[in-house]
Scaffold this active site. Structure first.
Site, short mmCIF file in Angstrom:
data_model
loop_
_atom_site.label_atom_id
_atom_site.label_comp_id
_atom_site.label_asym_id
_atom_site.label_seq_id
_atom_site.Cartn_x
_atom_site.Cartn_y
_atom_site.Cartn_z
N LYS A 287 6.54 -4.45 -3.54
CA LYS A 287 7.95 -4.09 -3.51
C LYS A 287 8.45 -3.91 -2.08
O LYS A 287 9.51 -4.36 -1.72
CB LYS A 287 8.16 -2.81 -4.32
CG LYS A 287 9.61 -2.36 -4.39
CD LYS A 287 10.44 -3.36 -5.17
CE LYS A 287 11.92 -3.06 -5.15
NZ LYS A 287 12.70 -4.27 -5.48
N GLU B 233 18.62 -17.82 -4.29
CA GLU B 233 18.20 -16.55 -4.89
C GLU B 233 17.73 -16.78 -6.34
O GLU B 233 16.75 -16.19 -6.78
CB GLU B 233 19.37 -15.54 -4.83
CG GLU B 233 19.19 -14.26 -5.62
CD GLU B 233 18.00 -13.40 -5.20
OE1 GLU B 233 17.33 -13.72 -4.21
OE2 GLU B 233 17.71 -12.43 -5.92
N HIS C 160 19.77 -36.35 0.21
CA HIS C 160 18.99 -36.40 1.45
C HIS C 160 17.51 -36.12 1.20
O HIS C 160 16.77 -35.82 2.13
CB HIS C 160 19.56 -35.42 2.48
CG HIS C 160 20.99 -35.72 2.82
ND1 HIS C 160 21.36 -36.81 3.54
CD2 HIS C 160 22.14 -35.09 2.47
CE1 HIS C 160 22.67 -36.85 3.66
NE2 HIS C 160 23.17 -35.82 3.01
N LYS D 90 14.02 -15.85 -7.69
CA LYS D 90 13.79 -14.96 -8.85
C LYS D 90 12.84 -15.63 -9.83
O LYS D 90 11.88 -15.03 -10.29
CB LYS D 90 15.10 -14.68 -9.58
CG LYS D 90 15.97 -13.51 -9.39
CD LYS D 90 15.50 -12.18 -8.99
CE LYS D 90 14.69 -12.06 -7.76
NZ LYS D 90 15.28 -11.50 -6.58
N ASN E 299 -2.12 2.87 5.72
CA ASN E 299 -1.24 1.72 5.50
C ASN E 299 -1.03 1.05 6.83
O ASN E 299 -0.91 1.73 7.85
CB ASN E 299 0.15 2.16 5.03
CG ASN E 299 0.16 2.58 3.60
OD1 ASN E 299 -0.83 2.46 2.90
ND2 ASN E 299 1.30 3.10 3.16
N GLY E 300 -0.90 -0.27 6.83
CA GLY E 300 -0.66 -0.99 8.07
C GLY E 300 -1.84 -1.87 8.39
O GLY E 300 -2.69 -2.13 7.53
N ARG F 65 5.45 -0.29 -6.14
CA ARG F 65 5.45 -1.04 -4.88
C ARG F 65 4.49 -2.22 -4.91
O ARG F 65 4.52 -3.06 -4.03
CB ARG F 65 5.04 -0.10 -3.74
CG ARG F 65 6.00 1.05 -3.55
CD ARG F 65 5.38 2.13 -2.70
NE ARG F 65 5.19 1.68 -1.35
CZ ARG F 65 6.02 1.97 -0.36
NH1 ARG F 65 7.08 2.70 -0.59
NH2 ARG F 65 5.81 1.54 0.85
N CYS G 273 0.82 -1.21 0.00
CA CYS G 273 0.00 0.00 0.00
C CYS G 273 0.86 1.26 0.00
O CYS G 273 1.92 1.30 0.61
CB CYS G 273 -0.87 0.05 1.23
SG CYS G 273 -1.95 -1.34 1.45
N GLU H 262 9.17 -16.00 -8.43
CA GLU H 262 8.36 -14.79 -8.19
C GLU H 262 7.93 -14.08 -9.47
O GLU H 262 6.87 -13.48 -9.49
CB GLU H 262 9.03 -13.83 -7.20
CG GLU H 262 10.30 -13.19 -7.65
CD GLU H 262 10.94 -12.35 -6.55
OE1 GLU H 262 10.25 -11.88 -5.65
OE2 GLU H 262 12.16 -12.15 -6.62
N TRP I 285 -2.98 -2.84 -1.40
CA TRP I 285 -2.55 -4.22 -1.58
C TRP I 285 -3.32 -4.99 -0.53
O TRP I 285 -3.07 -4.85 0.67
CB TRP I 285 -1.04 -4.30 -1.35
CG TRP I 285 -0.40 -5.60 -1.68
CD1 TRP I 285 0.03 -6.02 -2.92
CD2 TRP I 285 -0.08 -6.66 -0.77
NE1 TRP I 285 0.59 -7.26 -2.83
CE2 TRP I 285 0.53 -7.68 -1.53
CE3 TRP I 285 -0.25 -6.85 0.60
CZ2 TRP I 285 0.97 -8.87 -0.96
CZ3 TRP I 285 0.19 -8.03 1.16
CH2 TRP I 285 0.79 -9.02 0.39
C1 F6R Z 1 12.70 -10.69 -3.98
C2 F6R Z 1 12.38 -9.55 -3.18
C3 F6R Z 1 12.02 -9.75 -1.75
C4 F6R Z 1 12.76 -8.73 -0.87
C5 F6R Z 1 12.29 -8.82 0.59
C6 F6R Z 1 13.06 -7.89 1.49
O1 F6R Z 1 13.00 -10.33 -5.29
O2 F6R Z 1 12.42 -8.45 -3.64
O3 F6R Z 1 12.29 -11.05 -1.33
O4 F6R Z 1 14.13 -8.97 -0.98
O5 F6R Z 1 10.93 -8.52 0.66
O6 F6R Z 1 12.93 -6.58 1.06
P1 F6R Z 1 13.89 -5.44 1.60
O7 F6R Z 1 15.26 -5.75 1.11
O8 F6R Z 1 13.35 -4.17 1.02
O9 F6R Z 1 13.82 -5.47 3.08
#
Ligand code: F6R
Length: 607
Positions: free
Chosen positions: A602, A480, A503, A484, A99-100, A27, A2, A487, A73
């Site tokens: 985001k 990672e 395992h 990627k 927000n929250g 975001r 949000c 997501e 959101w």
């Molecule tokens: C993955 C991604 C998320 C963020 C996570 C932490 O591509 O973007 O997994 O890495 O939400 O976000 P920050 O770094 O902003 O605390």
């Protein structure tokens, strides 16, 4: 996640609010809305879907000079127009954006229903408008201050009332709120990016602070009515970075920007003469750093994997224990804070609720916590005891790419500094710096092989599931890579330590489940090759990311992506880039919304 935005000034509020919302789009959101003061009534517009849909429904003619806006959101209540913000009270005289999460909203709502309040949404946020209605007596700030102690949970909110034209009241507790000061106009937003096009003068509000804004001024205070002095800060965010600059997606632009971002993160921080690192923002001298006996890195998602990578490097070069903790777990695990331990919270946005609350929990227990953040002035950056800005520039795509390699840059420089205080010799420090300096050009080389990676993506993008396998310092990179891919393409993917194959995960191997192997020429190469053979023997397809010219790997793998040779501890920087590109191309080929993938936000500002 949000976003909230408010405007109070002499211009056409609806246009400014829509522009602000567009700058919050990155975001992640599912619906949006604005409320504009219009004489003796409000005009509220809400829509599900993109901001453009909302913008297209607004009337052409000017209709007010102050207003509030929101990108939602969904948390409480489905994605509907009714649940989109702003929310109003029964008489539509009060409007709020929030927000929250209001944790006790059901109890509050039940009481309000008994008093005859009529609710229009299923959200937790709407109770705030009705609570203000209950107590309002001509002074909006006073009414907000009466309501805030009734709320349990987190908020960044803005309220307006038709009887108080040209006044906005904002408050924060656990969710960001920033004031922007313009020329006879004021802005309030959850993200500085929403206002940088209009002003660079901002005031960062802290939790439990309330701000009252009119076009020509503002006052800050707490709920007990104590005035709070706030300093004005100049922000340096570059508005132009919100342009894709010829790329089809922000994600591809940000992958390509990694060479420049890493260089920016290194400037002035590698001391060649003394073969060490220099990080002024740590606020710790070498004697204090020498006292550190243990390091704990705390983060979420991609930032967690950056921390995990660094934990391998720190143990290897600094020779002190280093471990990584998930912020969302640490917060509730009653962690034991140990003496002589240095804690890091790592966060691109600097606003991730899990990480912020983990930071506060650590500080409450007496820990010394440093931050590694990208967003300048973010809450985590302000609340930590010192730290490092990674300077990777705004990351707009929801999937994090350049922040990862920039976080590694900061953590590697820190490791060099710590290692040189201890066992690393001058010569070894110099070799480390030389390898560091090679990175940007080597990443450029990998980026130039994008066509080949796209061809490999073309061969595999219809697969239902992928495995990503790596060992040692490259094990977090495997995770990672899987993150990627899942997501942005929505393909199922899991990352494992290659040694874990036998395992359990090997049961998943079949012809339809390709495996990515990270197999550079490091000390664990031969072990990885054995694992590749095990997968091959079971009919699994293999895509290997290996060092240039590794014929043995080429013979076993079905497809190979080569990366240049470098000092082994730097491979994470090189290996992650093909994985980012592969995920990107799969997502594009599957027609996904690459920059704003479904269900993701985001900056995850709620738990
Ligand atoms: C993955 C991604 C998320 C963020 C996570 C932490 O591509 O973007 O997994 O890495 O939400 O976000 P920050 O770094 O902003 O605390």
């Amino acid at each position: 996640m949000c976003g909230i935005f408010g405007y109070c000034g002499g211009k056409k509020a609806s246009e400014i609010l829509i522009e602000g919302l567009k700058r919050l789009e990155y975001r992640g959101y599912d619906s949006s809305g604005i409320c504009v003061g219009n004489g003796s009534k409000f005009s509220v517009y809400k829509r599900v879907g993109k901001i453009k849909v909302l913008a297209d429904t607004l009337p052409e003619k000017p209709f007010g000079h102050n207003g509030i806006a929101h990108t939602r959101w969904a948390t409480h209540g489905g994605v509907t127009e009714a649940n989109a913000h702003p929310h109003t009270d029964c008489n539509e005289k009060i409007a709020i954006v929030h927000n929250g999460i209001i944790e006790n909203y059901q109890q509050l709502k039940d009481k309000l229903l008994v008093k005859g309040h009529k609710f229009k949404s299923e959200t937790d946020s709407e109770v705030i408008a009705h609570l203000i209605e209950e107590v309002f007596n001509g002074d909006l700030t006073k009414a907000v201050k009466q309501v805030l102690p009734m709320l349990k949970g987190t908020y960044g909110l803005i309220a307006m009332h038709v009887d108080c034209p040209d006044v906005l009241v904002g408050a924060r507790n656990g969710s960001p709120l920033i004031l922007g000061i313009g020329n006879n106009e004021m802005f309030l937003a959850s993200d500085v990016n929403a206002m940088v096009a209009y002003t660079k003068q901002v005031v960062y509000l802290n939790d439990k602070e309330i701000v009252t804004v009119t076009p020509d001024g503002f006052t800050t205070s707490d709920v007990q009515d104590n005035a709070i002095h706030k300093d004005i800060t100049m922000v340096e965010t570059d508005g132009e970075s919100f342009d894709k600059q010829g790329y089809n997606h922000f994600m591809m632009k940000e992958i390509a920007e990694q060479t420049e971002a890493i260089k920016r993160g290194m400037v002035g921080r590698l001391n060649v003469d003394e073969a060490t690192g220099h990080l002024g923002g740590l606020n710790m001298d070498n004697a204090q750093l020498l006292d550190v006996e243990r390091i704990v890195l705390v983060a979420a998602g991609t930032s967690y994997y950056a921390g995990m990578t660094a934990s391998y490097l720190i143990e290897n070069l600094v020779r002190i224990p280093a471990r990584v903790e998930l912020a969302s777990e640490l917060r509730y695990k009653n962690i034991i804070v140990e003496k002589n331990t240095l804690y890091f919270v790592i966060s691109q946005s600097g606003e991730t609720a899990d990480t912020l609350f983990a930071l506060r929990e650590l500080q409450r227990k007496g820990a010394h916590v440093l931050g590694i953040c990208n967003a300048v002035g973010s809450t985590i950056a302000r609340e930590t005891d010192g730290g490092v800005y990674i300077h990777s520039g705004p990351e707009i795509a929801v999937a994090s790419t350049k922040a990862f390699t920039s976080q590694l840059t900061a953590l590697y420089i820190f490791t060099l500094l710590m290692a040189r205080i201890r066992h690393l010799s001058f010569e070894q420090g110099k070799e480390f710096i030389n390898a560091f300096n090679e990175l940007p050009a080597l990443i450029e080389e990998i980026l130039s092989a994008d066509d080949k990676i796209e061809q490999i993506a073309d061969k595999y993008y219809k697969s239902q599931s992928f495995m990503f396998l790596g060992r040692g310092i490259n094990y977090p990179v495997a995770m990672e890579g899987a993150l990627k891919l899942k997501e942005i393409s929505y393909i199922h993917a899991e990352g494992f330590g290659a040694g874990e194959l036998k395992h359990g995960p090997i049961a998943l191997i079949n012809e339809q489940t390709p495996s990515f192997f990270l197999v550079p020429d490091d000390a664990l190469r031969d072990k990885n090759i054995s694992n590749m053979k095990e997968v091959k023997a079971r009919g699994g397809k293999i895509i290997a990311v290996c060092t240039n010219g590794d014929d043995e790997v080429k013979e076993i793998a079905d497809d190979v992506i080569e990366v240049p040779k470098i000092m082994p501890c730097f491979y994470p920087f090189l290996l992650v880039v093909p994985l980012q590109l592969f995920a990107y191309h799969c997502a594009v080929k599957l027609g996904r919304d690459v920059d704003q993938p479904r269900n993701l936000a985001k900056s995850v500002t709620v738990e």
